[in-house]
Design a protein around this motif. Structure first.
Motif, PDB file in Angstrom:
ATOM      1  N   PHE A 255       9.231 -11.977  -7.340  1.00 62.65           N
ATOM      2  CA  PHE A 255       9.292 -10.791  -6.487  1.00 62.65           C
ATOM      3  C   PHE A 255       8.831  -9.543  -7.226  1.00 62.65           C
ATOM      4  O   PHE A 255       8.255  -8.641  -6.623  1.00 62.65           O
ATOM      5  CB  PHE A 255      10.717 -10.604  -5.967  1.00 62.65           C
ATOM      6  N   ALA A 256       9.090  -9.459  -8.526  1.00 64.57           N
ATOM      7  CA  ALA A 256       8.650  -8.276  -9.271  1.00 64.57           C
ATOM      8  C   ALA A 256       7.140  -8.217  -9.408  1.00 64.57           C
ATOM      9  O   ALA A 256       6.563  -7.132  -9.513  1.00 64.57           O
ATOM     10  CB  ALA A 256       9.295  -8.258 -10.657  1.00 64.57           C
ATOM     11  N   SER A 257       6.485  -9.368  -9.409  1.00 63.84           N
ATOM     12  CA  SER A 257       5.032  -9.387  -9.595  1.00 63.84           C
ATOM     13  C   SER A 257       4.266  -9.407  -8.276  1.00 63.84           C
ATOM     14  O   SER A 257       3.102  -8.999  -8.242  1.00 63.84           O
ATOM     15  CB  SER A 257       4.628 -10.610 -10.426  1.00 63.84           C
ATOM     16  N   ASN A 258       4.884  -9.846  -7.171  1.00 64.39           N
ATOM     17  CA  ASN A 258       4.165 -10.003  -5.909  1.00 64.39           C
ATOM     18  C   ASN A 258       4.536  -8.973  -4.850  1.00 64.39           C
ATOM     19  O   ASN A 258       3.745  -8.729  -3.943  1.00 64.39           O
ATOM     20  CB  ASN A 258       4.404 -11.409  -5.337  1.00 64.39           C
ATOM     21  N   LEU A 259       5.729  -8.392  -4.941  1.00 68.06           N
ATOM     22  CA  LEU A 259       6.132  -7.425  -3.935  1.00 68.06           C
ATOM     23  C   LEU A 259       5.616  -6.029  -4.289  1.00 68.06           C
ATOM     24  O   LEU A 259       5.381  -5.720  -5.456  1.00 68.06           O
ATOM     25  CB  LEU A 259       7.658  -7.375  -3.828  1.00 68.06           C
ATOM     26  N   LYS A 260       5.495  -5.201  -3.270  1.00 68.18           N
ATOM     27  CA  LYS A 260       5.172  -3.809  -3.504  1.00 68.18           C
ATOM     28  C   LYS A 260       6.394  -3.078  -4.045  1.00 68.18           C
ATOM     29  O   LYS A 260       7.489  -3.620  -4.090  1.00 68.18           O
ATOM     30  CB  LYS A 260       4.695  -3.157  -2.200  1.00 68.18           C
ATOM     31  N   LEU A 290      20.169 -14.185 -16.330  1.00 65.30           N
ATOM     32  CA  LEU A 290      20.248 -12.903 -15.632  1.00 65.30           C
ATOM     33  C   LEU A 290      19.818 -11.760 -16.541  1.00 65.30           C
ATOM     34  O   LEU A 290      19.231 -10.776 -16.079  1.00 65.30           O
ATOM     35  CB  LEU A 290      21.675 -12.685 -15.134  1.00 65.30           C
ATOM     36  N   TYR A 291      20.115 -11.885 -17.827  1.00 68.40           N
ATOM     37  CA  TYR A 291      19.655 -10.870 -18.783  1.00 68.40           C
ATOM     38  C   TYR A 291      18.128 -10.828 -18.831  1.00 68.40           C
ATOM     39  O   TYR A 291      17.514  -9.757 -18.841  1.00 68.40           O
ATOM     40  CB  TYR A 291      20.227 -11.172 -20.162  1.00 68.40           C
ATOM     41  N   GLN A 292      17.505 -12.017 -18.844  1.00 69.68           N
ATOM     42  CA  GLN A 292      16.045 -12.079 -18.810  1.00 69.68           C
ATOM     43  C   GLN A 292      15.495 -11.575 -17.483  1.00 69.68           C
ATOM     44  O   GLN A 292      14.404 -11.003 -17.429  1.00 69.68           O
ATOM     45  CB  GLN A 292      15.582 -13.518 -19.061  1.00 69.68           C
ATOM     46  N   ALA A 293      16.249 -11.776 -16.403  1.00 69.99           N
ATOM     47  CA  ALA A 293      15.810 -11.258 -15.103  1.00 69.99           C
ATOM     48  C   ALA A 293      15.771  -9.734 -15.112  1.00 69.99           C
ATOM     49  O   ALA A 293      14.862  -9.124 -14.533  1.00 69.99           O
ATOM     50  CB  ALA A 293      16.745 -11.768 -14.004  1.00 69.99           C
ATOM     51  N   LEU A 294      16.749  -9.102 -15.758  1.00 65.88           N
ATOM     52  CA  LEU A 294      16.720  -7.641 -15.871  1.00 65.88           C
ATOM     53  C   LEU A 294      15.502  -7.170 -16.655  1.00 65.88           C
ATOM     54  O   LEU A 294      14.877  -6.164 -16.309  1.00 65.88           O
ATOM     55  CB  LEU A 294      18.002  -7.148 -16.540  1.00 65.88           C
ATOM     56  N   ARG A 295      15.169  -7.901 -17.711  1.00 64.44           N
ATOM     57  CA  ARG A 295      13.997  -7.512 -18.495  1.00 64.44           C
ATOM     58  C   ARG A 295      12.709  -7.682 -17.684  1.00 64.44           C
ATOM     59  O   ARG A 295      11.790  -6.867 -17.794  1.00 64.44           O
ATOM     60  CB  ARG A 295      13.929  -8.345 -19.770  1.00 64.44           C
ATOM     61  N   LYS A 296      12.654  -8.725 -16.862  1.00 65.21           N
ATOM     62  CA  LYS A 296      11.474  -8.922 -16.023  1.00 65.21           C
ATOM     63  C   LYS A 296      11.405  -7.881 -14.916  1.00 65.21           C
ATOM     64  O   LYS A 296      10.313  -7.510 -14.467  1.00 65.21           O
ATOM     65  CB  LYS A 296      11.502 -10.327 -15.412  1.00 65.21           C
ATOM     66  N   SER A 297      12.554  -7.414 -14.438  1.00 60.41           N
ATOM     67  CA  SER A 297      12.537  -6.421 -13.367  1.00 60.41           C
ATOM     68  C   SER A 297      11.941  -5.096 -13.827  1.00 60.41           C
ATOM     69  O   SER A 297      11.466  -4.312 -12.997  1.00 60.41           O
ATOM     70  CB  SER A 297      13.956  -6.207 -12.845  1.00 60.41           C
ATOM     71  N   LEU A 298      11.951  -4.826 -15.134  1.00 60.07           N
ATOM     72  CA  LEU A 298      11.321  -3.611 -15.652  1.00 60.07           C
ATOM     73  C   LEU A 298       9.800  -3.668 -15.580  1.00 60.07           C
ATOM     74  O   LEU A 298       9.130  -2.709 -15.973  1.00 60.07           O
ATOM     75  CB  LEU A 298      11.759  -3.366 -17.097  1.00 60.07           C
TER      76      LEU A 298
END
Length: 459
Positions: A255-260, A290-298
């Motif tokens: 979602f972080a890479s494909n969504l606007k 989940l920690y890695q998910a936070l890093r990817k969300s940045l």
């Protein structure tokens, strides 16, 4: 007579000569120096067979293996004999039954299997009583005194604020627009359509996969969700509350890479933020995925700040544990200056909490070249406590010291005087003298601007 006996003995030897296993001395010396053709052929056959079949073992190796196996067998028999005596005594004392040990054999059942069976038999006879006794002592130790229980209830919140689950939030969003089938969701631009039963059944299967997902490829149907017009409606069918931590990490990547930006902001706010807070609240730490998910969300910093960090600070319920964990994510990742400056400006204008000091200190330690507007907002953030008579936590003093150390030369003379006045109201035995020393032994923004102007005129 003697001569007659000697003739008989010599005749017997001639008729029946003694055959030695290795032949005579000359034959033995000859065999040691010259290779026997039959042995050479046998070795060549063994070598060829070893090349063809890697599992083939020649005769010499087989003999060595058997020799070592016999030694190990003897050692196991000795150990089992000793264990049999001790186990027999214990079992006779506890159950009145004698345990029968199985002998170790090389053929048939392996020694490892027999030893496991014997261990299971011993465990069944010996550990039963021990488990019952341990359970009795455990139940006795856990008993709670009613007076202590009432004392603990005094420290609990009597009127906790009701928290909404992600499913309830999404269901409210869907029911609000249920009558307007062709209208759009507020900011995301998502259109609600009636979902085909076959599509709904397919994504229910995706939901079952995401509940027990650990690693590997995700279903292709899940990867198509960001491209759908009603992606929130389909996402609700997959039940994000039941996803595994690994599935949440993979979903955040997708979602972080494909969504606007606005859509990613809604995903971070409605899905990622509640899941992270629930995990920290339940386990007192954050799952690695989940920690890695936070890093990817940045990957989308604007969406992260607007959908995750700012709502977390505005809630007023952010605990210090949550602030430390999320602050470590911010400290380890590179964030653009503009997004960090906007977040600092927004947090500095909020009502104070200990978590705000942690986030501000993390951004200050990144040593950005902050605009003067953000520096002025930070100064006003500290000046708000001039009339506050509460005892401020150490986190506030640490954030104050970090800000002064990094941006002391960007402060005006008026701001320095105002901050020194704050130090007379709120004191800390160790930190306040350091802050005062930094303010006294530094140049002001006005002096720096005048020096730069003078240098330009001279040049």
């Amino acid at each position: 007579m003697g001569k007659h006996k000697k003739d008989k003995l010599s005749k017997a030897i001639r008729d029946n000569p003694i055959t030695r296993p290795g032949g005579g001395l000359g034959e033995q010396l000859h065999n040691d120096q010259v290779v026997n053709p039959s042995d050479q052929k046998q070795r060549s056959k063994d070598k060829n067979r070893m090349e063809e079949d890697p599992e083939f073992v020649d005769n010499k190796t087989t003999k060595r293996i058997l020799k070592q196996a016999r030694l190990q067998q003897q050692q196991l028999e000795d150990e089992l004999a000793e264990e049999e005596e001790t186990a027999g005594d214990r079992s006779q004392r506890r159950s009145g039954k004698s345990t029968v040990r199985k002998s170790v054999k090389l053929g048939g059942v392996s020694a490892a299997q027999e030893s496991e069976e014997s261990d299971e038999d011993e465990f069944a006879l010996v550990s039963g009583d021990e488990d019952e006794r341990d359970q009795e002592t455990f139940s006795k130790e856990i008993s709670i005194d009613p007076d202590d229980e009432q004392a603990l209830e005094m420290f609990m919140n009597k009127n906790p604020e009701p928290t909404k689950k992600l499913g309830e939030i999404l269901m409210e969003k869907l029911t609000e627009k249920q009558t307007e089938i062709e209208t759009q969701f507020s900011e995301a631009g998502v259109v609600i359509h009636k979902v085909d039963p076959r599509v709904e059944e397919m994504y229910e299967g995706v939901r079952d996969v995401l509940k027990r997902y650990r690693s590997g490829k995700l279903p292709k149907a899940f990867k198509l969700i960001p491209r759908l017009a009603n992606w929130e409606q389909i996402l609700y069918i997959t039940d994000p509350n039941g996803w595994s931590a690994a599935a949440m990490y993979q979903a955040t990547r997708i979602f972080a890479s494909n969504l606007k930006e606005k859509m990613a902001q809604r995903f971070f706010n409605l899905v990622l933020l509640p899941r992270v807070r629930d995990d920290i609240d339940e386990y007192k730490k954050l799952n690695f995925h989940l920690y890695q998910a936070l890093r990817k969300s940045l990957f989308k910093p604007a969406a992260f700040m607007k959908g995750f960090l700012i709502p977390l600070c505005e809630s007023g319920t952010c605990t210090l544990r949550e602030a430390i964990i999320i602050g470590s994510v911010l400290a380890k990742n590179s964030i653009p200056l503009l997004h960090s400056s906007a977040a600092m400006l927004k947090i500095a204008e909020m009502d104070y909490s200990g978590s705000n000091s942690i986030f501000l200190r993390v951004f200050v330690d990144k040593k950005y070249a902050l605009p003067y507007r953000v520096i002025d907002a930070m100064v006003y953030h500290f000046l708000k406590f001039e009339k506050d008579k509460r005892l401020l936590p150490v986190l506030w003093h640490q954030c104050f010291l970090a800000f002064v150390q990094r941006y002391k030369e960007y402060l005006s003379s008026e701001q320095k005087e105002a901050l020194q006045g704050i130090l007379r109201v709120h004191l800390h035995q160790q930190i306040t003298p350091e802050i005062r020393r930094e303010l006294m032994n530094s140049k002001c923004r006005d002096e720096v601007i005048q020096e730069n102007a003078a240098m330009m005129v001279d040049s």
